[in-house]
Design an enzyme around this catalytic site. Sequence first.
Site, PDB file in Angstrom:
ATOM      1  N   SER A 297       0.794  -1.336  -0.194  1.00 11.93           N
ATOM      2  CA  SER A 297       0.025   0.010  -0.150  1.00 11.93           C
ATOM      3  C   SER A 297       0.935   1.288   0.005  1.00 11.93           C
ATOM      4  O   SER A 297       1.201   1.521  -0.961  1.00 11.93           O
ATOM      5  CB  SER A 297      -1.135  -0.081   1.293  1.00 11.93           C
ATOM      6  OG  SER A 297      -1.918   0.952   1.016  1.00 11.93           O
ATOM      7  N   ASP A 308       9.130   5.365 -10.949  1.00 12.13           N
ATOM      8  CA  ASP A 308       8.809   5.781 -12.032  1.00 12.13           C
ATOM      9  C   ASP A 308       9.665   7.095 -12.363  1.00 12.13           C
ATOM     10  O   ASP A 308       9.535   7.471 -13.502  1.00 12.13           O
ATOM     11  CB  ASP A 308       7.123   6.262 -12.216  1.00 12.13           C
ATOM     12  CG  ASP A 308       6.487   5.026 -12.176  1.00 12.13           C
ATOM     13  OD1 ASP A 308       6.952   3.848 -12.448  1.00 12.13           O
ATOM     14  OD2 ASP A 308       5.190   5.124 -12.222  1.00 12.13           O
ATOM     15  N   LYS A 322      -1.228  -4.346  -3.086  1.00 19.34           N
ATOM     16  CA  LYS A 322      -2.540  -3.759  -2.670  1.00 19.34           C
ATOM     17  C   LYS A 322      -2.839  -2.354  -3.136  1.00 19.34           C
ATOM     18  O   LYS A 322      -1.930  -1.331  -2.842  1.00 19.34           O
ATOM     19  CB  LYS A 322      -2.734  -3.591  -1.185  1.00 19.34           C
ATOM     20  CG  LYS A 322      -3.931  -2.931  -0.666  1.00 19.34           C
ATOM     21  CD  LYS A 322      -3.966  -2.896   0.910  1.00 19.34           C
ATOM     22  CE  LYS A 322      -5.375  -2.487   1.305  1.00 19.34           C
ATOM     23  NZ  LYS A 322      -5.615  -1.204   0.442  1.00 19.34           N
TER      24      LYS A 322
END
Length: 446
Positions: A297, A308, A322
């Site tokens: 999470s 990224d 999750k």
Amino acid sequence: MKFAALARSAALVTAVALLPATTAGLARVEGNAGPEFAKLFAVYQRVKASYVEPVEDDVLINGAISGMLAALDPHSAYLDGSDLQRLETMIDGNYSGLGLSVVGEDGAVKVISPFRGSPADNAGIKAGDYITHIDGELIYGLELDEAVAKMRGQAGTSIQLTVFRPGREEPFDVGVTRGVIELEPVTWELQDGNIGHIMVNEFSRDVGSDVFAAWKDLQSQATGRLNGLVLDLRSNPGGSLDEAVALSDLFLTKGQIVSQRGRARGESITYDAETVFRGDIAENLPIVVLIDAGSASASEIVAGALQDHRRAIVMGERSFGKGSVQSLLPLGRDAALKLTTARYFTPSGHSVQEGGIKPDIKVPQLSDPDLASRMKYTMRESDLRGHLINELGIKDEDLENDTRTDPRFQLTAEELETQGIEDFQLHYAVETLRRTNSSAVASRTK
């Protein structure tokens, strides 16, 4: 418990974002649901009239609500009484017990991860273990809240857990002494070669500020400038969405950190860099983020954002996966609805639901003597019954690639122990940073 105080502090990513619960919205029912409500009421009447023993209304109503939410996904739930208190203690990070993150699985209690440095961690409990008995009493089939209540208790008292560990033929007993779990959300140390190591154990209040303070302390300890940073998110089950954004923002200067997309109005939100902290506190410094199957999470939000933006190299094992957001909806003063209302996405538009964050460099924890047997039974979000399906699709072969052996990692736990290496993943990350120069990908931003 003061529910208002809890509501103010509970923006959790497990993840929880707060939504207003309007009377009109809750009261609105689609017309075609009428026959189904009639069926529910008919069952209620039959049970009240014919069950072998009298049943209180609150038992039936709470059971119906819990069953309704359990039919949705593993993370939606009705919270009242002790359940709501558990949420409060999770936010505060202060209670007496063992220090375990667990989930119910088909009536069994399964360990997602022990909190680092907790009594359970020190006793050798590992992610993926099943707890079958407490003090010799079978707990299979108990509600998860009941099992957790049995594990909690006064600090200093002892408890015996019977553990089944996949890969071992027989269950075994573990004695654990309960302690006051004052979770330190952030701990840190300076490694040889002026490499900083910051461990984020859970995303409670002020984690972003705590990491900033840890960074300043590491700078003061170093002889000269720091040469690299390991941001350790292993076995971190998540927590505050706001703190995940704040931590990411410490190392990013532009662009998106995370977005969430939901069906209801106000549930599609974008979180950008430079909104919590200004600048990159470790500009041009190479960073490695460590993750494993217990990183879930909020941890995945941070790892995905830094990956990224090419601000860090992600190492370790594929994370838990999750990628859903739970909203905490107050229902009166002493109850709340924890409802999945959105999915979240990394800056590139990748959903971590089911597939998790894939590390740039897969590094197994070779210092774990049970690694080979436990890897066969590692639990992730995709293993939970009723989990949300990744709407973009995850190919089976992508997950199967995780099981392939890397010829670089052949040493056994015993061989590493003779070399004085207790944590191979951390050792590999630190060694990588010692060989990394300032032009490496881990120190670049887009």
